[in-house]
Design a protein around this motif. Structure first.
Motif, PDB file in Angstrom:
ATOM      1  N   GLN A   7     -16.660 -42.922  64.069  1.00 19.57           N
ATOM      2  CA  GLN A   7     -15.525 -42.526  63.482  1.00 19.57           C
ATOM      3  C   GLN A   7     -15.722 -41.429  62.368  1.00 19.57           C
ATOM      4  O   GLN A   7     -16.906 -41.364  61.686  1.00 19.57           O
ATOM      5  CB  GLN A   7     -15.042 -43.772  62.276  1.00 19.57           C
ATOM      6  CG  GLN A   7     -14.597 -44.824  63.345  1.00 19.57           C
ATOM      7  CD  GLN A   7     -12.882 -44.610  63.341  1.00 19.57           C
ATOM      8  OE1 GLN A   7     -12.420 -43.682  62.778  1.00 19.57           O
ATOM      9  NE2 GLN A   7     -12.453 -45.297  64.197  1.00 19.57           N
ATOM     10  N   PRO A   8     -14.938 -40.346  62.223  1.00 20.33           N
ATOM     11  CA  PRO A   8     -15.233 -39.229  61.341  1.00 20.33           C
ATOM     12  C   PRO A   8     -15.147 -39.993  59.506  1.00 20.33           C
ATOM     13  O   PRO A   8     -14.468 -40.637  59.676  1.00 20.33           O
ATOM     14  CB  PRO A   8     -14.065 -38.478  61.572  1.00 20.33           C
ATOM     15  CG  PRO A   8     -13.127 -39.130  62.446  1.00 20.33           C
ATOM     16  CD  PRO A   8     -13.769 -40.421  62.971  1.00 20.33           C
ATOM     17  N   GLU A   9     -16.137 -39.363  59.101  1.00 23.34           N
ATOM     18  CA  GLU A   9     -16.362 -39.855  57.617  1.00 23.34           C
ATOM     19  C   GLU A   9     -15.092 -39.383  56.903  1.00 23.34           C
ATOM     20  O   GLU A   9     -14.411 -38.304  56.996  1.00 23.34           O
ATOM     21  CB  GLU A   9     -17.251 -38.949  56.965  1.00 23.34           C
ATOM     22  CG  GLU A   9     -18.810 -39.343  57.378  1.00 23.34           C
ATOM     23  CD  GLU A   9     -18.921 -40.765  56.489  1.00 23.34           C
ATOM     24  OE1 GLU A   9     -18.673 -40.972  55.258  1.00 23.34           O
ATOM     25  OE2 GLU A   9     -19.653 -41.705  57.322  1.00 23.34           O
ATOM     26  N   PRO A  10     -14.486 -39.972  56.243  1.00 19.45           N
ATOM     27  CA  PRO A  10     -13.223 -39.829  55.118  1.00 19.45           C
ATOM     28  C   PRO A  10     -13.699 -38.762  54.233  1.00 19.45           C
ATOM     29  O   PRO A  10     -14.546 -38.504  53.923  1.00 19.45           O
ATOM     30  CB  PRO A  10     -12.963 -41.108  54.301  1.00 19.45           C
ATOM     31  CG  PRO A  10     -13.647 -42.170  54.932  1.00 19.45           C
ATOM     32  CD  PRO A  10     -14.870 -41.656  55.585  1.00 19.45           C
ATOM     33  N   HIS A 173      -9.642 -31.095  59.343  1.00 23.26           N
ATOM     34  CA  HIS A 173     -10.576 -32.211  59.312  1.00 23.26           C
ATOM     35  C   HIS A 173      -9.641 -33.249  60.173  1.00 23.26           C
ATOM     36  O   HIS A 173      -8.393 -33.402  59.748  1.00 23.26           O
ATOM     37  CB  HIS A 173     -10.515 -32.654  57.751  1.00 23.26           C
ATOM     38  CG  HIS A 173     -11.110 -33.922  57.520  1.00 23.26           C
ATOM     39  ND1 HIS A 173     -12.593 -33.994  57.877  1.00 23.26           N
ATOM     40  CD2 HIS A 173     -11.040 -35.218  57.522  1.00 23.26           C
ATOM     41  CE1 HIS A 173     -13.030 -35.605  57.830  1.00 23.26           C
ATOM     42  NE2 HIS A 173     -11.757 -36.190  57.662  1.00 23.26           N
ATOM     43  N   GLY A 175     -10.312 -36.686  60.727  1.00 20.03           N
ATOM     44  CA  GLY A 175     -10.666 -37.995  60.341  1.00 20.03           C
ATOM     45  C   GLY A 175      -9.691 -38.126  59.089  1.00 20.03           C
ATOM     46  O   GLY A 175      -8.539 -37.373  58.590  1.00 20.03           O
ATOM     47  N   ARG A 311     -15.307 -32.310  63.657  1.00 17.83           N
ATOM     48  CA  ARG A 311     -15.561 -33.530  62.895  1.00 17.83           C
ATOM     49  C   ARG A 311     -16.967 -33.432  62.250  1.00 17.83           C
ATOM     50  O   ARG A 311     -17.639 -32.922  62.735  1.00 17.83           O
ATOM     51  CB  ARG A 311     -15.383 -34.530  63.993  1.00 17.83           C
ATOM     52  CG  ARG A 311     -13.895 -34.820  64.378  1.00 17.83           C
ATOM     53  CD  ARG A 311     -13.930 -35.930  65.437  1.00 17.83           C
ATOM     54  NE  ARG A 311     -12.618 -35.965  65.627  1.00 17.83           N
ATOM     55  CZ  ARG A 311     -12.235 -36.895  66.810  1.00 17.83           C
ATOM     56  NH1 ARG A 311     -13.001 -37.668  67.493  1.00 17.83           N
ATOM     57  NH2 ARG A 311     -11.019 -37.081  67.074  1.00 17.83           N
TER      58      ARG A 311
ATOM     59  N   PRO B   7     -15.324 -44.892  46.812  1.00 21.07           N
ATOM     60  CA  PRO B   7     -16.461 -44.044  46.935  1.00 21.07           C
ATOM     61  C   PRO B   7     -16.956 -43.372  45.490  1.00 21.07           C
ATOM     62  O   PRO B   7     -16.590 -42.633  45.014  1.00 21.07           O
ATOM     63  CB  PRO B   7     -15.725 -42.594  47.672  1.00 21.07           C
ATOM     64  CG  PRO B   7     -14.215 -42.711  47.034  1.00 21.07           C
ATOM     65  CD  PRO B   7     -13.981 -44.211  46.593  1.00 21.07           C
ATOM     66  N   HIS B  10     -17.893 -39.923  44.494  1.00 15.50           N
ATOM     67  CA  HIS B  10     -17.005 -38.795  44.319  1.00 15.50           C
ATOM     68  C   HIS B  10     -16.600 -38.262  42.796  1.00 15.50           C
ATOM     69  O   HIS B  10     -16.168 -37.076  42.845  1.00 15.50           O
ATOM     70  CB  HIS B  10     -15.589 -39.267  45.008  1.00 15.50           C
ATOM     71  CG  HIS B  10     -15.564 -39.439  46.288  1.00 15.50           C
ATOM     72  ND1 HIS B  10     -14.857 -40.210  47.181  1.00 15.50           N
ATOM     73  CD2 HIS B  10     -16.292 -38.638  47.428  1.00 15.50           C
ATOM     74  CE1 HIS B  10     -15.045 -40.039  48.420  1.00 15.50           C
ATOM     75  NE2 HIS B  10     -15.947 -39.296  48.472  1.00 15.50           N
TER      76      HIS B  10
END
Lengths: 312, 270
Positions: A7-10, A173, A175, A311, B7, B10
């Protein structure tokens, strides 16, 4: 996508707030939300604003805001009396072209909000124009205008252009995209306050306790848009609608807090605002209230994967 | 709302995240506190008068301890300040405390120097109360709000209520004075509408706002039962030529107890 594909990182966009001490672990307020939620809110608010401007304000603009009609820069001076902080740009702009110019600016900003061009600036411009028109002729307004002001301010602060905009970050991007969650929570609290405190005042009212208030509202020849249809409903149905409204308003925060009642409560809210829009003279109160509900739709579930995009 | 994981990494360094955090805290607390504070009685100040006292704020005192009362009022001032500056004013009380058992329609009655009169109706006045037309939503919503903000002042001024509460309704001219801009601009607008529709017509010497009350059939009455008779009551009188004496408004309010118009002093904030 195969199960083995990572899964791509957010991607997080925006300024994550810091709070003192233990409050920095206040997940409810600080947790980011999917960017699609705020983008959908931006689009919904922009559409409500364009309806407000194009359908409600523009056709009677001269009658409502000119000195020959109900308005003018000095028509409601008591609004700006000492001890209060109301303001309006229309007080300093020339009466001859000021209202028209500000409405044109507001329209342009609402269109910019719709397509996601600089939503911080366009949101603030919308808010400035909205507050200016709200204060210059307060007689034209109802609670929908206060909701409108809150929505514009919320959308401006919300990084609502992270996705679903002309120059979208999602071009680079693939994701999930996250934005700060606090503006959504601020708006949620505002919506809860509208409902709960309305419910409290109604609960204290004899007319709402008996339920007859909705019988008389629905039969009122001015407040009701469809008074000829109201007699077809039994009296008990009018009374029951009052009781359901009070119960739903008071319980709204609880109902949306639990997964098994959330959807029903939200659908009831949508139905309530749509029905009142078409049956009562609540006007833009209904349209702006409906815009709030864009926050609750899980738009991110329908996010399309984009093959070929980079990604991390 | 389903949220993403927090997160923690962040949050950047520097003052901006702190400022955003404080703003977020304030914004999330403000609607709750501002609405709650409406239930905490506060003393009236000159800024609360002219034109009106907020109809959601409780007035008076909640304690005999002066510092506590004063602190609460200062907090209320802060909420009022923020609500007015940002447009996030709170106070949500639609159709409360009650809704009247009749429709109230405003009418502008023009009185000419030769003794004749003419009437200009509201666009929302039903031509036939027993055959009301369906109206589109939104289209005239703003104008409706304007008129409703006027007629709501006289919602409950039927004969029985006025007779039962003469001390309340004898003060109706004060309500007219508090809202004199709404009354005067509506009457002037209706006068101009008449003059535009009737070129060459003389300017009236007085324009009277009349509230027309059209009773709603009561819940126990049959849907086709004869409607109780409509009745009318003056609410205000506006002089197009200006005030009749120095220090007065060009508007008079009608006292439904004494059944006479009362001259209104021009608003002068203390």
């Amino acid at each position: 996508m195969s199960a083995s594909t990572p899964q791509p990182e957010p991607l997080f966009i925006g300024i994550q707030p810091r709070l003192p001490g233990a409050m920095n672990r206040w997940h409810w307020l600080l947790r980011p939300v999917p960017a699609e939620r705020m983008a959908a809110l931006r689009v919904a608010v922009a559409l409500a604003a364009l309806i407000d401007i194009g359908l409600v304000t523009l056709p009677q603009f001269a009658a409502h805001f000119s000195e020959r009609g109900l308005g003018g820069p000095t028509a409601y001076e008591t609004r700006f009396r000492a001890g209060h902080q109301y303001w309006s740009l229309l007080r300093v702009l020339p009466a001859a072209w000021g209202p028209g110019a500000l409405l044109a600016l507001w329209t342009a900003a609402a269109v910019a909000l719709l397509i996601g061009t600089r939503p911080l600036i366009s949101g603030l411009v919308c808010w400035t124009c909205a507050v200016s028109f709200w204060n210059i002729n307060p007689g034209l307004c109802n609670g929908g205008d206060q909701i409108r002001n809150a929505l514009f301010l919320g959308v401006a602060c919300a990084r609502s252009g992270a996705v679903w905009r002309v120059e979208s970050v999602r071009r680079t991007h693939a994701g999930p995209v996250l934005v700060p969650g606090w503006p959504a929570k601020v708006l949620l609290v505002q919506l809860v306050c509208v409902y709960v405190f309305s419910g409290v005042y109604k609960l204290l009212s004899r007319g709402w306790q008996t339920g007859y208030v909705m019988y008389f509202v629905n039969h009122d020849l001015e407040w009701c848009l469809t008074p000829k249809l109201s007699p077809y409903l039994p009296v008990f149905a009018h009374r029951a609608s009052a009781w359901v409204a009070v119960a739903w308003e008071l319980l709204f925060p609880l109902l949306i807090a639990f997964r098994f009642t959330r959807a029903a409560a939200l659908w009831l809210g949508v139905a309530f605002h749509v029905i009142t829009l078409f049956t009562l003279e609540v006007g833009h109160f209904a349209t702006y209230s409906l815009a709030f509900y864009a926050l609750f739709v899980p738009w991110e579930k329908w996010r399309r994967e984009r093959p070929g995009l980079s990604r991390p | 709302m389903k949220d993403a994981p927090l997160p923690t990494s962040h949050a950047k360094s520097g003052p901006l995240p702190w400022l955003v955090g404080l703003f977020a805290l304030w914004q999330v607390a403000f609607p709750v506190l501002a609405n709650l504070w409406e239930f905490v009685p506060r003393r009236v100040t000159p800024a609360d008068h002219y034109p009106e006292l907020s109809n959601t704020q409780r007035w008076g005192t909640f304690t005999g301890i002066e510092p506590a009362q004063r602190a609460s009022e200062i907090a209320g001032d802060v909420f009022a300040f923020w609500g007015e500056v940002t447009g996030l004013k709170q106070g949500w009380n639609m159709f409360t405390p009650d809704f009247p058992p009749h429709t109230v329609v405003p009418v502008a009655e023009l009185h000419f120097a030769n003794g004749t009169t003419a009437r200009v109706a509201s666009r929302f006045a039903p031509a036939d109360p027993d055959r009301p037309q369906v109206r589109w939503p939104l289209v005239h919503d703003r104008e409706f709000n304007y008129e409703a903000n006027i007629t709501m002042l006289g919602w409950h001024a039927d004969e029985d209520t006025v007779r039962a509460k003469p001390d309340v309704w004898a003060k109706f001219p004060d309500r007219v004075r508090d809202n004199n801009e709404l009354f005067a601009h509506w009457l002037a607008w209706k006068m101009r509408t008449h003059l535009t529709a009737n070129p060459g017509a003389p300017e009236p010497v007085e324009v009277v706002m009349i509230f027309r009350y059209i009773p709603t059939r009561l819940p126990h009455e049959a849907a086709d039962a004869p409607r109780r008779p409509a009745f009318e009551r003056p609410a205000a009188k506006w002089y197009p030529g200006g005030p009749r004496a120095p220090g007065l408004l060009a508007l008079e309010g009608f006292d439904p107890v004494a059944k006479r118009f009362v001259p209104l002093k021009a608003v002068t904030q203390p």
